[in-house]
Design an enzyme around this catalytic site. Structure first.
Site, mmCIF file in Angstrom:
data_model
loop_
_atom_site.group_PDB
_atom_site.id
_atom_site.type_symbol
_atom_site.label_atom_id
_atom_site.label_comp_id
_atom_site.label_asym_id
_atom_site.label_seq_id
_atom_site.Cartn_x
_atom_site.Cartn_y
_atom_site.Cartn_z
ATOM 1 N N HIS A 27 -20.418 26.990 17.883
ATOM 2 C CA HIS A 27 -19.074 27.551 18.007
ATOM 3 C C HIS A 27 -18.125 26.448 18.456
ATOM 4 C CE1 HIS A 27 -21.204 31.643 19.036
ATOM 5 N NE2 HIS A 27 -21.438 31.245 17.804
ATOM 6 N N ASN A 28 -18.075 25.372 17.699
ATOM 7 C CA ASN A 28 -17.158 24.280 17.993
ATOM 8 C C ASN A 28 -15.788 24.675 17.472
ATOM 9 O OD1 ASN A 28 -19.930 23.338 16.776
ATOM 10 N ND2 ASN A 28 -19.486 21.975 18.464
#
Lengths: 266, 587
Positions: free
Chosen positions: B515-516
């Site tokens: 979840h960058n």
């Protein structure tokens, strides 16, 4: 060099082992067949066979002292005991041998360009060496150190002494020269767990020993009718990839095996 | 020398969740669209078939569906006093490679960010005053509101067959759903999945503390369903090989199972695989993109002219291609100028493990996001006065399916090997479940992306460099909400539990989440955003940069539903504003 007078492969091998150790009074023990020291060679040869398979498992990459080291080390990490077979009986040493020879061992899918400063722990793996190279260097150093301290290679030490060496590698107390001992221990432990619990297609988890130990059914069935049965153990005979591919189990329309449930109470 | 190809209307870079939706809709409007993908073509058949789909070593440990780092990775450091070093192994996050991208191996949780998340800065200042935000916190409003995105969330959830229970229908609170969510225009397209033993225990425990548990929304169909594109999916069978794996059943929302069956039949669309875009080409004034340059699998360079370039790859490649192509001013954290690479953020996950001696969970059964959740400690759903942090995260019970190489937690203090380890593992493998918390992560002046000065990819181009650490806000938040989760866990009656808040320096080694976010963030102010509220580059208006790269900071939820909503939002702006009058579409 003295190459010509020591023309046998075995003698050359002993020389190369001697070259890495500081003191090698028992170097001969290293080169000897590791199995003979346990005095039940035939039994071990039998254990090297995969059930229902004609070909015995064999090593493709590791040298004989390395085979002896790995068999001994994985047997301490996951010992055979009253709960069932350990890592050695489950063929984990063969799994590690195959992994080191292949894409994993050579970092085929990993970034390998330098420079290689050590970095911080947060930055992760920064060694110039591949897992294959780390194993080789670490196993030689550990055996050399054991020979210098106890006049025996690792695999010939008593269980308690082997445990102590492994614990010291884990804690960092036993430092190696060419690689971090703690790092090597982490790799060895992770690969041992992989070999014990991965599908038997990779050479370990023989007879699904790892899956049977924890109650894992392997290749999954459809659980749509069981998922909401609360606190009711699902005890199934584990199924491997080969079982499905070789038509040893029935499958449903999506290719999921139809598990055989065991009557045994959990 | 690059071979110049025949011009097309649209080039889509990256054929994953966002790229396939953009390509499908624009090709249907009669535009000639080319999708360029660095990896291979992959599909349910023949790639994801039984029994080999259930191979934990191949998929979870050797990352068969994920990015091949031998060709391209990124470098990482905690702060700009350190030298960044390459990520040599996948760990903290696992980007995809190949058609479908990470949309093939994701875990299927499909959460809407809350209304507060889109207005983090202004709502925090309005409720708590300016001093409540850390001085170097650069979290900001998105320039788009939840209300504006609602129809687009709705569309994505229908295309990706999301199961759940609404808690707020047009402002009316509905029992059984999430009372803290933003208003929904209608119910979820599919009913929730089945309830596991773990989820039932969690539900009872959470209710005993006065919380309102609800089913975690997932893109894993609870029944056979046909989406608005006419694509039919199977019902999930809870096999437990979900996150990290591809679905053999076509029962996971992915580009292959939702959009591509229609897209691939459209003669206006052309897919080019094993083609790596190395640059978006600009005109001499750098005000207009004229196409892209890519290298094919045989090392040949091609120039593909296009009227419109849609950058729809993963966060890292979106930012890297902007930097490599000279689109937008690179961010400089020292001078505090520039925008490309600014506001990189991540997630602050934490967990609680519950161990029982008298219960059996069949922990190997499950589906990616299967479970129940509470949202009382997310966003601004609780009073933060005096707490010293903003944001939060959901707390959910996990029934993802435990495969034994990776998932066999033990009570803390248990040896890592030997007979004692073996005994505990045999006992607890099916007698444990976890609570997972998806903690938010704010943006800060010192967290950013730029090009590395030393390390290069297989094409000789600079790797992306990540400079990132979590701050006090994240650590305090994680301790606070993880303790709340521990209270729920305790009420469920385990014999032992591990409480694992996220503290200390960020490390790139253990898996945390893919979840960058950020680096090409959206907004209404060109001095603090790389793209406008429609995800259009401020500097090169025929380039749109679409994905989680547009998040100004990360919320306490998984990002995919919000990425999907932004995709349909940007698509609407492209179709109804940009194509009618090409040029900047936001003031």
């Amino acid at each position: 060099m003295g190459e010509s007078e020591n023309s046998s492969g075995r003698r050359r091998f002993l020389k190369s082992v001697a070259a890495v150790g500081a003191a090698v009074p028992a170097a001969a023990a290293l080169g000897a067949d590791p199995h003979t020291h346990h005095g039940h060679r035939a039994e071990l040869a039998q254990a090297g066979r995969v059930k229902g398979q004609a070909q015995p498992q064999v090593y493709g990459w590791m040298t004989r002292p390395e085979q002896a080291f790995i068999e001994a080390a994985v047997a301490r990490l996951i010992p055979a005991d009253e709960l069932g077979p350990g890592a050695k009986e489950a063929g984990v040493s063969y799994f590690i041998d195959q992994q080191l020879a292949g894409a994993y061992g050579t970092m085929a899918r990993n970034y390998r360009q330098g420079p290689w400063p050590e970095g911080t722990p947060q930055q992760g793996y920064q060694s110039r060496l591949t897992p294959q190279e780390i194993y080789r260097a670490a196993m030689r150093e550990i055996d050399a150190s054991c020979l210098s301290r106890f006049q025996e290679p690792f695999h010939r030490l008593p269980d308690a002494e082997q445990d102590r060496m492994l614990s010291e590698l884990e804690s960092g107390k036993f430092a190696l020269e060419s690689v971090s001992g703690n790092f090597f221990f982490g790799l060895l432990l992770a690969n041992t767990m992989e070999g014990f619990f991965a599908d038997p297609i990779y050479g370990g988890n023989r007879d699904k020993a790892g899956w049977k130990l924890v109650g894992f059914p392997g290749v999954a069935a459809s659980y749509a009718d069981f998922i909401d049965k609360h606190n009711v153990p699902y005890n199934a005979e584990p199924v491997s990839i080969a079982d499905v591919l070789q038509h040893k189990v029935a499958v449903d329309e999506h290719g999921h095996p139809r598990h055989v449930l065991l009557s045994k109470k959990d | 020398m690059a071979t110049k190809l025949k011009p097309v209307d649209v080039v889509v870079i990256g054929v994953g969740v966002t790229g396939t939706i953009l390509a499908k809709e624009l090709a249907e409007s009669g535009l000639k669209v080319v999708g360029i993908e660095r990896g291979q073509m992959r599909d349910t058949f023949p790639d994801f078939q039984m029994p080999n789909a259930h191979d934990e070593l191949k998929y979870q440990r050797r990352h068969d569906l994920m990015q091949d780092l031998s060709r391209e990775t990124l470098t990482f450091r905690n702060n700009n006093h350190e030298t960044a070093l390459p990520m040599r192994y996948l760990g903290s996050f696992k980007p995809g490679e190949g058609v479908g991208g990470a949309g093939v191996h994701w875990g299927t949780q499909t959460w809407r960010f809350s209304p507060w998340d889109f207005e983090t800065r202004s709502r925090t200042i309005a409720r708590y005053g300016k001093n409540h935000l850390a001085e170097d916190c650069t979290s900001q409003d998105w320039g788009v509101t939840y209300e504006e995105l609602e129809p687009h969330f709705d569309m994505f959830e229908r295309v990706y067959w999301v199961c759940g229970k609404a808690g707020n229908l047009n402002g009316r609170i509905v029992p059984g759903g999430n009372p803290h969510e933003g208003p929904r225009s209608r119910e979820y397209p599919l009913p929730p999945l089945k309830v596991t033993h773990a989820a039932a225990l969690f539900t009872k425990a959470a209710q005993s503390l006065g919380y309102k548990p609800f089913p975690t929304p997932v893109s894993t169909p609870s029944m056979v369903y046909t989406n608005p594109y006419g694509v039919t999916m199977n019902a999930c069978v809870y096999c437990g090989y979900c996150e990290g794996f591809a679905c053999e059943m076509a029962s996971k929302g992915s580009p292959q199972t939702t959009v591509m069956p229609v897209l691939m039949k459209n003669r206006y669309f052309e897919l080019r695989t094993l083609a790596n875009v190395i640059r978006i080409n600009l005109d001499p004034a750098k005000k207009r993109a004229v196409g892209v340059t890519y290298v094919d699998s045989r090392g040949r360079e091609f120039e593909q002219p296009a009227e419109l370039v849609l950058l729809a790859s993963y966060v890292f490649n979106n930012v890297r291609l902007m930097l490599q192509s000279g689109i937008g001013k690179p961010y400089d954290p020292v001078a505090n100028t520039g925008v490309v690479g600014r506001n990189y953020a991540y997630q602050t996950p934490s967990s609680v493990n519950l161990f029982f001696d008298d219960r059996h969970f069949n922990s190997f059964m499950g589906a990616g996001g299967l479970g129940m959740a509470v949202d009382e400690f997310n966003s601004d759903n609780f009073d933060h006065a005096g707490l010293g942090f903003i944001g939060g995260g959901f707390i959910r019970s996990v029934s993802s399916g435990s495969r034994p190489i990776e998932v066999r937690p033990l009570p803390s203090g248990t040896p890592r090997w030997g007979s004692a380890w073996k005994k505990a593992t045999a006992h607890y493998f099916n007698r444990t479940f976890g609570l997972a918390l998806q903690g938010a992560c704010q943006s800060y002046r010192g967290n950013y992306l730029d090009l590395d000065p030393t390390y290069r990819d297989a094409y000789g181009l600079p790797l992306l460099r990540m400079t990132f650490d979590r701050h006090d806000n994240e650590h305090k938040m994680s301790v606070y909400i993880t303790n709340k989760a521990a209270e729920i866990a305790k009420a469920a009656g385990p014999s032992k539990m591990n409480v694992n808040p996220r503290t200390g320096r960020y490390t790139i080694v253990p898996y945390q989440s893919t979840h960058n976010t950020g680096g090409a963030v959206m907004g209404n102010d060109p001095s603090t955003s790389a793209v406008n509220r429609y995800l259009q580059s401020w500097d090169v208006p025929n380039v749109f940069v679409i994905g989680a790269s547009a998040f100004p900071q990360n919320g306490g939820y998984n990002p995919t539903d919000t990425v999907g909503a932004l995709t349909y939002w940007a698509l609407d702006a492209i179709k109804n504003r940009y194509l009618k009058r090409p040029g900047p579409i936001a003031a």
